[in-house]
Design a protein around this motif. Sequence first.
Motif, mmCIF file in Angstrom:
data_model
loop_
_atom_site.group_PDB
_atom_site.id
_atom_site.type_symbol
_atom_site.label_atom_id
_atom_site.label_comp_id
_atom_site.label_asym_id
_atom_site.label_seq_id
_atom_site.Cartn_x
_atom_site.Cartn_y
_atom_site.Cartn_z
ATOM 1 N N LEU A 393 0.809 -1.221 0.000
ATOM 2 C CA LEU A 393 0.000 0.000 0.000
ATOM 3 C C LEU A 393 0.847 1.278 0.000
ATOM 4 O O LEU A 393 0.325 2.371 -0.217
ATOM 5 N N ALA A 394 2.155 1.148 0.228
ATOM 6 C CA ALA A 394 3.018 2.337 0.289
ATOM 7 C C ALA A 394 2.952 3.169 -0.995
ATOM 8 O O ALA A 394 3.143 4.386 -0.964
ATOM 9 N N VAL A 395 2.701 2.498 -2.126
ATOM 10 C CA VAL A 395 2.685 3.232 -3.407
ATOM 11 C C VAL A 395 1.269 3.643 -3.822
ATOM 12 O O VAL A 395 1.081 4.223 -4.879
ATOM 13 N N ARG A 396 0.268 3.323 -2.983
ATOM 14 C CA ARG A 396 -1.121 3.608 -3.389
ATOM 15 C C ARG A 396 -1.658 4.833 -2.651
ATOM 16 O O ARG A 396 -2.766 4.829 -2.121
ATOM 17 N N THR A 397 -0.863 5.876 -2.597
ATOM 18 C CA THR A 397 -1.244 7.107 -1.894
ATOM 19 C C THR A 397 -1.994 8.036 -2.839
ATOM 20 O O THR A 397 -1.980 7.836 -4.057
ATOM 21 N N PRO A 398 -2.664 9.068 -2.293
ATOM 22 C CA PRO A 398 -3.463 9.934 -3.169
ATOM 23 C C PRO A 398 -2.635 10.654 -4.236
ATOM 24 O O PRO A 398 -1.490 11.030 -3.997
ATOM 25 N N MET A 399 -3.252 10.813 -5.383
ATOM 26 C CA MET A 399 -2.638 11.593 -6.462
ATOM 27 C C MET A 399 -2.354 13.003 -5.933
ATOM 28 O O MET A 399 -3.184 13.603 -5.252
ATOM 29 N N GLN A 400 -1.172 13.519 -6.277
ATOM 30 C CA GLN A 400 -0.749 14.822 -5.758
ATOM 31 C C GLN A 400 -1.000 15.909 -6.802
ATOM 32 O O GLN A 400 -0.205 16.124 -7.712
ATOM 33 N N TRP A 401 -2.129 16.577 -6.624
ATOM 34 C CA TRP A 401 -2.557 17.565 -7.628
ATOM 35 C C TRP A 401 -1.921 18.922 -7.395
ATOM 36 O O TRP A 401 -1.562 19.616 -8.346
ATOM 37 N N THR A 402 -1.846 19.350 -6.128
ATOM 38 C CA THR A 402 -1.310 20.680 -5.815
ATOM 39 C C THR A 402 -0.400 20.565 -4.596
ATOM 40 O O THR A 402 -0.303 19.508 -3.976
ATOM 41 N N GLY A 403 0.219 21.693 -4.247
ATOM 42 C CA GLY A 403 1.090 21.708 -3.069
ATOM 43 C C GLY A 403 0.321 22.004 -1.791
ATOM 44 O O GLY A 403 0.906 22.149 -0.719
ATOM 45 N N GLU A 404 -1.019 22.101 -1.912
ATOM 46 C CA GLU A 404 -1.811 22.448 -0.732
ATOM 47 C C GLU A 404 -2.140 21.216 0.117
ATOM 48 O O GLU A 404 -1.677 20.127 -0.161
ATOM 49 N N LYS A 405 -3.009 21.482 1.114
ATOM 50 C CA LYS A 405 -3.398 20.418 2.040
ATOM 51 C C LYS A 405 -3.846 19.161 1.285
ATOM 52 O O LYS A 405 -4.576 19.249 0.293
ATOM 53 N N ASN A 406 -3.406 18.016 1.752
ATOM 54 C CA ASN A 406 -3.755 16.726 1.135
ATOM 55 C C ASN A 406 -3.375 16.663 -0.346
ATOM 56 O O ASN A 406 -3.968 15.906 -1.128
ATOM 57 N N GLY A 407 -2.446 17.498 -0.747
ATOM 58 C CA GLY A 407 -2.029 17.501 -2.145
ATOM 59 C C GLY A 407 -3.165 17.847 -3.098
ATOM 60 O O GLY A 407 -3.128 17.474 -4.268
ATOM 61 N N GLY A 408 -4.183 18.557 -2.602
ATOM 62 C CA GLY A 408 -5.308 18.934 -3.464
ATOM 63 C C GLY A 408 -6.204 17.756 -3.813
ATOM 64 O O GLY A 408 -7.147 17.891 -4.585
ATOM 65 N N PHE A 409 -5.958 16.612 -3.223
ATOM 66 C CA PHE A 409 -6.760 15.413 -3.523
ATOM 67 C C PHE A 409 -8.134 15.481 -2.877
ATOM 68 O O PHE A 409 -9.137 15.050 -3.446
ATOM 69 N N SER A 410 -8.178 16.070 -1.675
ATOM 70 C CA SER A 410 -9.423 16.052 -0.901
ATOM 71 C C SER A 410 -9.428 17.217 0.081
ATOM 72 O O SER A 410 -8.367 17.621 0.574
ATOM 73 N N SER A 411 -10.637 17.719 0.378
ATOM 74 C CA SER A 411 -10.735 18.784 1.380
ATOM 75 C C SER A 411 -11.002 18.220 2.777
ATOM 76 O O SER A 411 -11.209 18.964 3.729
ATOM 77 N N ALA A 412 -10.999 16.903 2.896
ATOM 78 C CA ALA A 412 -11.284 16.274 4.206
ATOM 79 C C ALA A 412 -10.139 16.535 5.183
ATOM 80 O O ALA A 412 -9.007 16.792 4.765
#
Length: 553
Positions: A393-412
């Motif tokens: 699972l180490a490689v199944r992390t969220p896609m990194q869209w931006t440099g913001e919180k959670n990489g822009g993947f989610s606002s949670a």
Amino acid sequence: MKITDTSDLWWKSAIVYCLDVETFMDSDGDGTGDMQGLAQRIDYLAQLGVTCLWLMPFYPTPDRDDGYDITDFYGVDPRLGNHGELVEVIRTANDRGMRVIVDLVVNHTSDRHPWFLKAKRSVNSPYRDYYVWRDDPPPRGQKNTVFPGEAKGIWTKDEASGQWYQHSFYEHQPDLNIANPAVRDELARVIGFWLQLGVAGFRVDAVPFFLEMPQGARIPDPHELLRDFRRFLQRRSSEAILLGEVNLPYDQQVQYFGGPEVNELSMQFDFIGMQAFYLSLARKDPAPLIEALTSRPVLPEDVQWANFLRNHDELTLDKLSDAEREEVFSAFAPDEGQRVYGRGITRRLPPMLGDPRRIRMAYSLLFTLPGTPVLFYGEEIGMGENAEIPGRLAVRTPMQWTGEKNGGFSSAPPSRLVARPPGDGYAPEHVNAADQIKDRESLLHFFRDLMSRYRISPELGWGAFQALEQPVPAILVHSLSADVGRLVAIHNFDEVPATTRFALPDEPGGTCLVDLLGSERIELDEKGGVEIEVPGYGYRWLRVARPGDGRVS
Ligand code: NOJ
């Protein structure tokens, strides 16, 4: 047959992009990616140059094997969306020139699948025979589990009946009994169902396990069952493909294409080539890769190899010798914690290779290998793994869209994320799509260039491989020849610059090499020879332009 007449063999020059809806884009802020989020990001994938999306399992699941444990083959996991939203994804992708294939995981079900629950409830249930049972305890020295350390053996006792059920993977994934015609009918309906919703085929999970017959089954040739599925698939959709996971030595693997009639799998991942690739990288010597590529069985025209450097599982090195595996481990996974199952690595490629020039060289080579390239989401921006998450699972992390919180993947809130992005030098603030889209020098733009070149160079997908003789041990010069033309690729596996010399003696006088990733045009001398300087970890893509060649680049 001319390539131009066979454009319906679309997979021969496709660019496949694998993603998990769960970790790609969260549209509703619950911390889990979803279909609507994916639909919003289809244009990103289109601008990148992807032509085929492979969706990892999105079916209802207790999620004990990241969705590869399914409770309803016809469903959509409500956490991810519904059928309507999936159809929107497919329709949007098609509109942008992308086909969608989906995981077909039919070797087993979840142990919470209604079939298995009914099978367990009564030995007389018609579902009992959907699974594989034995009366006696498994013999000592039984076949080993695929997940040593995580699963115990491949048989588990069902206390109620006293019988044992087979599971090639985890004990919560009972194997389906493919020898049962009722199971085969069900699975055909599953295939028909998703085709009807618009998918262009399937990535077929664990094919050799699936075809393994239970003891005593009266099926003379299990491959006939795969041929049946293929026939059914093609009756329903002429363009649909089966892209199979078959990690076996080439001589056994090739049988899953179906002999001269090529009527089983349409494409297969090249696990042998992938492992040789890493050995070559570790040794800074292309020889193991050349050996693998030249020992690949030559395939008939309508089937294809699928090349990859990284997928969603461990980077398996199971087909290397123990000594070779140790070489790759010590080069790229020196810590025990970066390894799993005694055979694989849990890291993504950029942290392993380090030097950005080396990373680009590796991907340039991937796109020039004979076959169809398959990317795992995030490779195009150089994502790293989250080393704090153990195992696959180490490689199944969220896609990194931006440099913001959670990489822009989610606002949670981060605590609610389906998985946490890495917090090290590969964290979203350092590695993200938004920054790279703005930067012409970024890895993302490098990928875009490769992908657009790949798409207008069908000799890459179709061509015959030849390693050309040249004097530098760390350099690979190879050509791919098809009736549409010929391309020469040069890759330096070492950081030391070098000068290579090679010849294309069969080419007519006046032939030039046109640099597809730059602007140079290099004339061959009267013997067809040429000398080229290659920077450390350098790479070149050179089109062989014969006199009168009408191609624009
Ligand atoms: C192979 C898949 O790639 C892997 O992720 C999964 O755990 C097993 N098959 C079982 O479905």
